[in-house]
Scaffold this active site. Structure first.
Site, PDB file in Angstrom:
ATOM      1  N   GLU A  91      40.252  36.060 -27.608  1.00 37.22           N
ATOM      2  CA  GLU A  91      39.036  36.838 -27.396  1.00 37.22           C
ATOM      3  C   GLU A  91      39.090  38.183 -28.118  1.00 37.22           C
ATOM      4  O   GLU A  91      38.086  38.619 -28.699  1.00 37.22           O
ATOM      5  CB  GLU A  91      38.798  37.046 -25.898  1.00 37.22           C
ATOM      6  CG  GLU A  91      38.447  35.772 -25.173  1.00 37.22           C
ATOM      7  CD  GLU A  91      38.308  35.952 -23.671  1.00 37.22           C
ATOM      8  OE1 GLU A  91      37.839  35.005 -23.026  1.00 37.22           O
ATOM      9  OE2 GLU A  91      38.656  37.025 -23.138  1.00 37.22           O
ATOM     10  N   THR A 143      34.989  35.320  -9.722  1.00 35.65           N
ATOM     11  CA  THR A 143      33.896  35.262 -10.710  1.00 35.65           C
ATOM     12  C   THR A 143      32.537  35.340 -10.027  1.00 35.65           C
ATOM     13  O   THR A 143      31.649  36.070 -10.467  1.00 35.65           O
ATOM     14  CB  THR A 143      34.002  33.963 -11.541  1.00 35.65           C
ATOM     15  OG1 THR A 143      35.274  33.955 -12.196  1.00 35.65           O
ATOM     16  CG2 THR A 143      32.905  33.879 -12.567  1.00 35.65           C
ATOM     17  N   HIS A 191      33.494  40.963 -17.784  1.00 32.24           N
ATOM     18  CA  HIS A 191      34.295  39.801 -18.185  1.00 32.24           C
ATOM     19  C   HIS A 191      35.720  40.280 -18.401  1.00 32.24           C
ATOM     20  O   HIS A 191      35.934  41.378 -18.920  1.00 32.24           O
ATOM     21  CB  HIS A 191      33.787  39.189 -19.489  1.00 32.24           C
ATOM     22  CG  HIS A 191      34.796  38.268 -20.111  1.00 32.24           C
ATOM     23  ND1 HIS A 191      34.931  36.963 -19.713  1.00 32.24           N
ATOM     24  CD2 HIS A 191      35.746  38.477 -21.057  1.00 32.24           C
ATOM     25  CE1 HIS A 191      35.917  36.407 -20.399  1.00 32.24           C
ATOM     26  NE2 HIS A 191      36.429  37.305 -21.218  1.00 32.24           N
ATOM     27  N   ARG A 234      42.301  41.009 -13.564  1.00 27.10           N
ATOM     28  CA  ARG A 234      41.608  39.945 -12.826  1.00 27.10           C
ATOM     29  C   ARG A 234      41.612  40.246 -11.314  1.00 27.10           C
ATOM     30  O   ARG A 234      40.612  40.017 -10.634  1.00 27.10           O
ATOM     31  CB  ARG A 234      42.257  38.587 -13.095  1.00 27.10           C
ATOM     32  CG  ARG A 234      42.244  38.132 -14.539  1.00 27.10           C
ATOM     33  CD  ARG A 234      40.936  37.675 -15.047  1.00 27.10           C
ATOM     34  NE  ARG A 234      40.480  36.491 -14.364  1.00 27.10           N
ATOM     35  CZ  ARG A 234      39.399  35.837 -14.700  1.00 27.10           C
ATOM     36  NH1 ARG A 234      38.664  36.225 -15.723  1.00 27.10           N
ATOM     37  NH2 ARG A 234      39.011  34.784 -14.040  1.00 27.10           N
ATOM     38  N   LYS A 238      29.403  44.025 -18.975  1.00 30.75           N
ATOM     39  CA  LYS A 238      28.233  43.165 -19.139  1.00 30.75           C
ATOM     40  C   LYS A 238      26.936  43.948 -18.947  1.00 30.75           C
ATOM     41  O   LYS A 238      26.934  45.057 -18.398  1.00 30.75           O
ATOM     42  CB  LYS A 238      28.313  42.012 -18.151  1.00 30.75           C
ATOM     43  CG  LYS A 238      29.475  41.062 -18.439  1.00 30.75           C
ATOM     44  CD  LYS A 238      29.465  39.905 -17.451  1.00 30.75           C
ATOM     45  CE  LYS A 238      30.572  38.922 -17.751  1.00 30.75           C
ATOM     46  NZ  LYS A 238      30.499  37.758 -16.842  1.00 30.75           N
ATOM     47  N   TYR A 271      32.261  31.977 -25.451  1.00 30.34           N
ATOM     48  CA  TYR A 271      32.131  31.053 -24.321  1.00 30.34           C
ATOM     49  C   TYR A 271      32.246  29.593 -24.769  1.00 30.34           C
ATOM     50  O   TYR A 271      31.622  28.706 -24.185  1.00 30.34           O
ATOM     51  CB  TYR A 271      30.812  31.297 -23.581  1.00 30.34           C
ATOM     52  CG  TYR A 271      30.826  32.571 -22.784  1.00 30.34           C
ATOM     53  CD1 TYR A 271      31.591  32.684 -21.629  1.00 30.34           C
ATOM     54  CD2 TYR A 271      30.081  33.676 -23.190  1.00 30.34           C
ATOM     55  CE1 TYR A 271      31.620  33.865 -20.898  1.00 30.34           C
ATOM     56  CE2 TYR A 271      30.103  34.860 -22.457  1.00 30.34           C
ATOM     57  CZ  TYR A 271      30.874  34.943 -21.318  1.00 30.34           C
ATOM     58  OH  TYR A 271      30.903  36.103 -20.592  1.00 30.34           O
ATOM     59  N   ASN A 302      27.933  39.455 -12.814  1.00 36.68           N
ATOM     60  CA  ASN A 302      29.198  39.871 -12.222  1.00 36.68           C
ATOM     61  C   ASN A 302      29.876  41.034 -12.944  1.00 36.68           C
ATOM     62  O   ASN A 302      31.078  41.200 -12.867  1.00 36.68           O
ATOM     63  CB  ASN A 302      30.139  38.685 -12.047  1.00 36.68           C
ATOM     64  CG  ASN A 302      30.499  38.017 -13.351  1.00 36.68           C
ATOM     65  OD1 ASN A 302      30.154  38.491 -14.435  1.00 36.68           O
ATOM     66  ND2 ASN A 302      31.205  36.906 -13.259  1.00 36.68           N
ATOM     67  N   ARG A 314      33.630  43.192  -8.767  1.00 41.54           N
ATOM     68  CA  ARG A 314      32.551  42.202  -8.653  1.00 41.54           C
ATOM     69  C   ARG A 314      31.999  42.148  -7.234  1.00 41.54           C
ATOM     70  O   ARG A 314      30.799  41.939  -7.049  1.00 41.54           O
ATOM     71  CB  ARG A 314      33.042  40.838  -9.106  1.00 41.54           C
ATOM     72  CG  ARG A 314      33.251  40.777 -10.612  1.00 41.54           C
ATOM     73  CD  ARG A 314      33.820  39.451 -11.029  1.00 41.54           C
ATOM     74  NE  ARG A 314      33.897  39.335 -12.479  1.00 41.54           N
ATOM     75  CZ  ARG A 314      34.708  38.499 -13.097  1.00 41.54           C
ATOM     76  NH1 ARG A 314      35.509  37.697 -12.397  1.00 41.54           N
ATOM     77  NH2 ARG A 314      34.724  38.444 -14.409  1.00 41.54           N
TER      78      ARG A 314
END
Length: 148
Positions: free
Chosen positions: A136, A98, A125, A92, A9, A49, A122, A109
């Site tokens: 995605e 998140t 993604h 993850r 990001k 999104y 954060n 994060r």
């Protein structure tokens, strides 16, 4: 072999964390199956999104992802497809919660995310499920750009 999408990001790009993020995932034994720099359009981000459609914060998420808060006027996002056993869950876990304020401090994060001027930044993604990952990946990559 499972695949997952990660997006570096704008806040992580601005902080020059891409190499560190990728090295964490490679240390987990995950392979890079696809990589590119993408000029994120509003249309692409709204498709990505889609699950946030109708929420009060979707517009802020789109603005953030376009770099409007992080001095990235070219709207770039670094997109990667990682593959390996249980890739989604492993990525993850390495990312953490998140909300960076709730993420364990040893996660990406937890270390590099923040809430700045009311905007959650954060860093990365990652797809939430294998099914979400395939949807995605198809949004961000053409089939020939990614190893199976």
């Amino acid at each position: 072999m499972e695949r997952t999408l990660i997006l570096i990001k704008p806040d992580a790009i601005e902080k020059r964390l891409t190499g560190l993020v990728l090295s964490r995932f490679e240390a987990l034994g995950l392979e890079i199956a696809g990589a590119k720099v993408v000029r994120a359009t509003e249309e692409l981000l709204r498709q990505h999104y889609d699950n946030l459609k109708g929420t009060p914060f979707v517009d802020e998420v789109v603005k953030f992802m376009m770099g409007d808060y992080n001095n990235l006027p070219d709207h770039r996002i670094y997109a990667f497809v990682l593959r390996g056993d249980n890739a989604v869950a492993r990525v993850r876990a390495a990312l953490g919660a998140t909300n960076p304020e709730k993420a364990d401090p040893w996660t990406l994060r937890g270390q590099f995310g923040c809430i700045k001027n009311g905007v959650m930044q954060n860093a990365v993604h990652a797809s939430g499920t294998p099914q979400e990952a395939e949807r995605e990946i198809a949004l961000w990559f053409r089939a020939e750009e990614v190893l199976p």
